[in-house]
Design a protein around this motif. Sequence first.
Motif, PDB file in Angstrom:
ATOM      1  N   GLU A 151     -32.996  -1.067 -34.363  1.00  0.00           N
ATOM      2  CA  GLU A 151     -33.175   0.520 -34.164  1.00  0.00           C
ATOM      3  C   GLU A 151     -32.480   0.944 -32.986  1.00  0.00           C
ATOM      4  O   GLU A 151     -32.034   2.170 -33.043  1.00  0.00           O
ATOM      5  CB  GLU A 151     -34.608   0.567 -34.151  1.00  0.00           C
ATOM      6  N   LEU A 152     -32.934   0.242 -31.763  1.00  0.00           N
ATOM      7  CA  LEU A 152     -32.446   0.771 -30.479  1.00  0.00           C
ATOM      8  C   LEU A 152     -30.919   1.004 -30.476  1.00  0.00           C
ATOM      9  O   LEU A 152     -30.451   1.773 -29.962  1.00  0.00           O
ATOM     10  CB  LEU A 152     -33.227   0.048 -29.456  1.00  0.00           C
ATOM     11  N   ARG A 153     -30.293  -0.125 -30.869  1.00  0.00           N
ATOM     12  CA  ARG A 153     -28.935  -0.204 -30.688  1.00  0.00           C
ATOM     13  C   ARG A 153     -28.086   0.840 -31.645  1.00  0.00           C
ATOM     14  O   ARG A 153     -27.204   1.529 -31.027  1.00  0.00           O
ATOM     15  CB  ARG A 153     -28.345  -1.704 -30.978  1.00  0.00           C
ATOM     16  N   LEU A 154     -29.075   1.084 -32.779  1.00  0.00           N
ATOM     17  CA  LEU A 154     -28.137   2.128 -33.849  1.00  0.00           C
ATOM     18  C   LEU A 154     -28.603   3.460 -32.846  1.00  0.00           C
ATOM     19  O   LEU A 154     -27.769   4.300 -33.062  1.00  0.00           O
ATOM     20  CB  LEU A 154     -29.042   2.126 -34.880  1.00  0.00           C
ATOM     21  N   GLU A 155     -29.794   3.700 -32.565  1.00  0.00           N
ATOM     22  CA  GLU A 155     -30.039   4.917 -31.827  1.00  0.00           C
ATOM     23  C   GLU A 155     -29.022   5.335 -30.754  1.00  0.00           C
ATOM     24  O   GLU A 155     -28.713   6.518 -30.531  1.00  0.00           O
ATOM     25  CB  GLU A 155     -31.422   4.667 -31.156  1.00  0.00           C
ATOM     26  N   GLU A 156     -28.679   4.248 -29.942  1.00  0.00           N
ATOM     27  CA  GLU A 156     -27.805   4.350 -28.761  1.00  0.00           C
ATOM     28  C   GLU A 156     -26.332   4.895 -29.270  1.00  0.00           C
ATOM     29  O   GLU A 156     -25.711   5.703 -28.739  1.00  0.00           O
ATOM     30  CB  GLU A 156     -27.490   2.935 -28.215  1.00  0.00           C
ATOM     31  N   ASP A 157     -25.885   4.377 -30.521  1.00  0.00           N
ATOM     32  CA  ASP A 157     -24.493   5.003 -30.972  1.00  0.00           C
ATOM     33  C   ASP A 157     -24.851   6.391 -31.665  1.00  0.00           C
ATOM     34  O   ASP A 157     -24.036   7.342 -31.524  1.00  0.00           O
ATOM     35  CB  ASP A 157     -24.133   3.962 -32.320  1.00  0.00           C
ATOM     36  N   PHE A 158     -25.880   6.554 -32.289  1.00  0.00           N
ATOM     37  CA  PHE A 158     -26.360   7.828 -32.750  1.00  0.00           C
ATOM     38  C   PHE A 158     -26.140   8.821 -31.566  1.00  0.00           C
ATOM     39  O   PHE A 158     -25.615   9.839 -31.638  1.00  0.00           O
ATOM     40  CB  PHE A 158     -27.428   8.199 -33.307  1.00  0.00           C
ATOM     41  N   ARG A 159     -26.769   8.352 -30.453  1.00  0.00           N
ATOM     42  CA  ARG A 159     -27.153   9.683 -29.612  1.00  0.00           C
ATOM     43  C   ARG A 159     -25.351   9.728 -28.872  1.00  0.00           C
ATOM     44  O   ARG A 159     -25.092  10.852 -28.485  1.00  0.00           O
ATOM     45  CB  ARG A 159     -27.679   9.050 -28.315  1.00  0.00           C
ATOM     46  N   HIS A 160     -24.590   8.716 -28.837  1.00  0.00           N
ATOM     47  CA  HIS A 160     -23.371   8.842 -28.467  1.00  0.00           C
ATOM     48  C   HIS A 160     -22.317   9.706 -29.443  1.00  0.00           C
ATOM     49  O   HIS A 160     -21.734  10.710 -28.989  1.00  0.00           O
ATOM     50  CB  HIS A 160     -22.549   7.324 -28.374  1.00  0.00           C
ATOM     51  N   LEU A 161     -22.505   9.442 -30.423  1.00  0.00           N
ATOM     52  CA  LEU A 161     -21.859  10.339 -31.561  1.00  0.00           C
ATOM     53  C   LEU A 161     -22.376  11.769 -31.455  1.00  0.00           C
ATOM     54  O   LEU A 161     -21.406  12.775 -31.401  1.00  0.00           O
ATOM     55  CB  LEU A 161     -22.276   9.998 -32.734  1.00  0.00           C
ATOM     56  N   ALA A 162     -23.581  12.287 -31.205  1.00  0.00           N
ATOM     57  CA  ALA A 162     -24.046  13.485 -30.999  1.00  0.00           C
ATOM     58  C   ALA A 162     -23.352  14.127 -29.860  1.00  0.00           C
ATOM     59  O   ALA A 162     -23.054  15.279 -29.878  1.00  0.00           O
ATOM     60  CB  ALA A 162     -25.581  13.474 -30.807  1.00  0.00           C
ATOM     61  N   LEU A 163     -23.304  13.394 -28.761  1.00  0.00           N
ATOM     62  CA  LEU A 163     -22.445  14.067 -27.539  1.00  0.00           C
ATOM     63  C   LEU A 163     -21.236  14.331 -27.885  1.00  0.00           C
ATOM     64  O   LEU A 163     -20.807  15.372 -27.483  1.00  0.00           O
ATOM     65  CB  LEU A 163     -22.911  12.990 -26.469  1.00  0.00           C
ATOM     66  N   GLU A 164     -20.633  13.473 -28.628  1.00  0.00           N
ATOM     67  CA  GLU A 164     -19.004  13.370 -28.751  1.00  0.00           C
ATOM     68  C   GLU A 164     -18.907  14.769 -29.851  1.00  0.00           C
ATOM     69  O   GLU A 164     -18.154  15.766 -29.520  1.00  0.00           O
ATOM     70  CB  GLU A 164     -18.613  12.311 -29.467  1.00  0.00           C
ATOM     71  N   LEU A 165     -19.764  14.879 -30.594  1.00  0.00           N
ATOM     72  CA  LEU A 165     -19.543  16.168 -31.453  1.00  0.00           C
ATOM     73  C   LEU A 165     -19.824  17.609 -30.888  1.00  0.00           C
ATOM     74  O   LEU A 165     -19.311  18.498 -31.266  1.00  0.00           O
ATOM     75  CB  LEU A 165     -20.582  15.914 -32.726  1.00  0.00           C
ATOM     76  N   THR A 166     -20.755  17.358 -29.916  1.00  0.00           N
ATOM     77  CA  THR A 166     -20.924  18.758 -29.335  1.00  0.00           C
ATOM     78  C   THR A 166     -20.362  19.074 -28.115  1.00  0.00           C
ATOM     79  O   THR A 166     -20.736  20.010 -27.299  1.00  0.00           O
ATOM     80  CB  THR A 166     -22.755  18.904 -29.025  1.00  0.00           C
ATOM     81  N   ARG A 167     -19.409  18.302 -27.494  1.00  0.00           N
ATOM     82  CA  ARG A 167     -18.767  18.585 -26.204  1.00  0.00           C
ATOM     83  C   ARG A 167     -17.884  19.634 -26.238  1.00  0.00           C
ATOM     84  O   ARG A 167     -17.205  20.031 -27.276  1.00  0.00           O
ATOM     85  CB  ARG A 167     -17.822  17.294 -26.005  1.00  0.00           C
ATOM     86  N   GLU A 168     -18.096  20.582 -25.186  1.00  0.00           N
ATOM     87  CA  GLU A 168     -17.396  21.888 -25.343  1.00  0.00           C
ATOM     88  C   GLU A 168     -15.887  21.312 -24.586  1.00  0.00           C
ATOM     89  O   GLU A 168     -15.208  22.609 -24.588  1.00  0.00           O
ATOM     90  CB  GLU A 168     -18.125  22.861 -24.500  1.00  0.00           C
ATOM     91  N   ASP A 169     -15.720  20.217 -23.937  1.00  0.00           N
ATOM     92  CA  ASP A 169     -14.583  20.049 -23.199  1.00  0.00           C
ATOM     93  C   ASP A 169     -13.506  19.109 -24.064  1.00  0.00           C
ATOM     94  O   ASP A 169     -12.553  18.643 -23.421  1.00  0.00           O
ATOM     95  CB  ASP A 169     -14.604  19.468 -21.974  1.00  0.00           C
ATOM     96  N   ALA A 170     -13.765  19.322 -25.251  1.00  0.00           N
ATOM     97  CA  ALA A 170     -13.016  17.987 -26.190  1.00  0.00           C
ATOM     98  C   ALA A 170     -12.360  18.663 -27.279  1.00  0.00           C
ATOM     99  O   ALA A 170     -11.897  18.072 -28.442  1.00  0.00           O
ATOM    100  CB  ALA A 170     -13.784  17.067 -26.728  1.00  0.00           C
ATOM    101  N   GLY A 171     -11.676  19.932 -27.026  1.00  0.00           N
ATOM    102  CA  GLY A 171     -11.006  20.706 -28.116  1.00  0.00           C
ATOM    103  C   GLY A 171     -11.760  21.344 -29.158  1.00  0.00           C
ATOM    104  O   GLY A 171     -11.133  21.958 -30.271  1.00  0.00           O
ATOM    105  N   ASN A 172     -13.098  21.452 -28.781  1.00  0.00           N
ATOM    106  CA  ASN A 172     -13.924  22.271 -29.780  1.00  0.00           C
ATOM    107  C   ASN A 172     -13.450  23.758 -30.065  1.00  0.00           C
ATOM    108  O   ASN A 172     -13.335  24.434 -29.090  1.00  0.00           O
ATOM    109  CB  ASN A 172     -15.408  21.924 -29.507  1.00  0.00           C
ATOM    110  N   ILE A 173     -13.454  24.207 -31.072  1.00  0.00           N
ATOM    111  CA  ILE A 173     -13.338  25.650 -31.487  1.00  0.00           C
ATOM    112  C   ILE A 173     -14.521  26.012 -32.133  1.00  0.00           C
ATOM    113  O   ILE A 173     -15.003  25.531 -33.176  1.00  0.00           O
ATOM    114  CB  ILE A 173     -12.246  25.832 -32.343  1.00  0.00           C
ATOM    115  N   VAL A 174     -15.200  27.079 -31.279  1.00  0.00           N
ATOM    116  CA  VAL A 174     -16.649  27.491 -31.565  1.00  0.00           C
ATOM    117  C   VAL A 174     -16.575  29.041 -32.388  1.00  0.00           C
ATOM    118  O   VAL A 174     -15.660  29.699 -31.902  1.00  0.00           O
ATOM    119  CB  VAL A 174     -17.616  27.504 -30.454  1.00  0.00           C
ATOM    120  N   GLY A 175     -17.063  28.948 -33.599  1.00  0.00           N
ATOM    121  CA  GLY A 175     -17.189  30.139 -34.393  1.00  0.00           C
ATOM    122  C   GLY A 175     -18.428  30.175 -34.886  1.00  0.00           C
ATOM    123  O   GLY A 175     -19.349  29.312 -34.694  1.00  0.00           O
TER     124      GLY A 175
END
Length: 509
Positions: free
Chosen positions: A170-194
């Motif tokens: 559970e904890l190892r999976l949660e760690e990768d989940f949080r990493h993925l969540a941060l990557e998806l919502t980063r504003e400095d990684a080429g995200n185009i918001v609309g």
Amino acid sequence: MELLKKLYAETFKTEVAQITPLKQAGSNRQYFRLADAKGKTVVGVVGTSKDENHAFLAIAKHFLKKGISVPKILSASEDEMRYIQEDLGSKALFDALSKGRESGGCYSTEEEELLKKVVAKLPEIQVLGGNGMNWDVCYPQPSFDTMNVMFDLNYFKYCFLKATGVDFHELRLEEDFRHLALELTREDAGNIVGFMYRDFQARNVMLKDGEPFFIDFQGGRKGPVYYDLASFLWQASAKYPEYLRTELTDIYYYCLKGLTDVPDRETFEKRLLLFVFFRTLQVLGAYGFRGYFERKEHFLKSIPAAIENLQALLPEFKASFPYLTDVLQEVVRNMKEKAKTSLQEQPTKLLQEKVPNSPKGSISSPSVSKYDHQGELVVKVWSFSYKKGIPEDESGNGGGYVFDCRGTHNPGRYEEYKPLTGLDAPVIRFLEEDGEILSFLENIYPLAERHVRRYMERGFTSLSFAFGCTGGRHRSVYSAQHLAEHLHQMFGVKVILRHREQNIQCILQ
């Protein structure tokens, strides 16, 4: 229903002449085609959430001002629980693409042109629609953030991953989940918001005079535009070939580039693939809930295609999310093993099903009836009041069932439900929370399924199911509606549904 009729009368200064329920999608909203005496139609909507309805109405009005092709809002009740909108017809993009989808991804030139037209319009919704949008009207929240991502990833964990029986930490999976969540919502990684449509799929694109119109955007919010393209082009059941997916991505990229600043193509594609990965997990969560927990066969059948998509993505993300991809690889292996076992068992099952049609001289040689193989099966489903008699058999063969709903708890005994029907949300909620009607139908579904399957094998053309209760208004209407939708979804047969005492008829085909 009565309040919707009242809204119609207030809007058009005339009474509604005919009401036809339309098939529900994933939400609790109910849709009806309302016609006047001359046959002119509009669509009436009854919602169960004031906030959700408000979001749809506000976003639709904003989009219309921006020139985006969405249904015109003709009127709404003061509390916004009911509204009337333009009727865009009955042909969705999903229906128009049926041949390509059913052929396993061999789309015709005409189907491809439709897809190109739709994808070219998506940036308009996202960029032009996002300009000047009051994000506070969005439901259930104004923007896509890490909380959204974690909710969907946990939905996948509890509704799909745990149901597969694959062990994980559970904890190892949660760690990768949080990493993925941060990557998806980063504003400095080429995200185009609309404007992030959130549910951009072929069922939510209507075709009117060959042009696409967009519906069911009430769950939209401020967010990365990649999400919608990923949802649309990597829809598991669509099976778009790679060349077509690439061409549609090209069209989207250059249309988007004409409206806003975009990153270079390599960065764009990397960001898109990250959202495809996330969206695949999200979809499997939904399929797991609808299939494993609600036991809806359609969603179970969609899982293998989503697993194929997932398998192709895993090598790309092994370095970024090592534990998550290891777990997912085990899921893929597990699902493929189950599919292989199922295929090995299938010949025996098929042989058993074929016994009734065995050739002469085999174990069983059935006699042939004059009704065998005369055409496609049409199922008729009725709701009725016993006070007014059982519906007459119109086929001439007398085949079918009549079920008495009067042994279940009656909403009609309570004043607040008396003016409503089994199509109205408060009655549906009453019946389902009480549970007696669900147990009643659980016994009927297997019987009906076996009968429909056998009639299809024999080539019979007519079968009827009728549900009666005291007034033909609540329990019988609920039961008939649900059996009709269940049989149509499971077998694809034409179903004529008649709520006799409500003077409502619709055809599912």
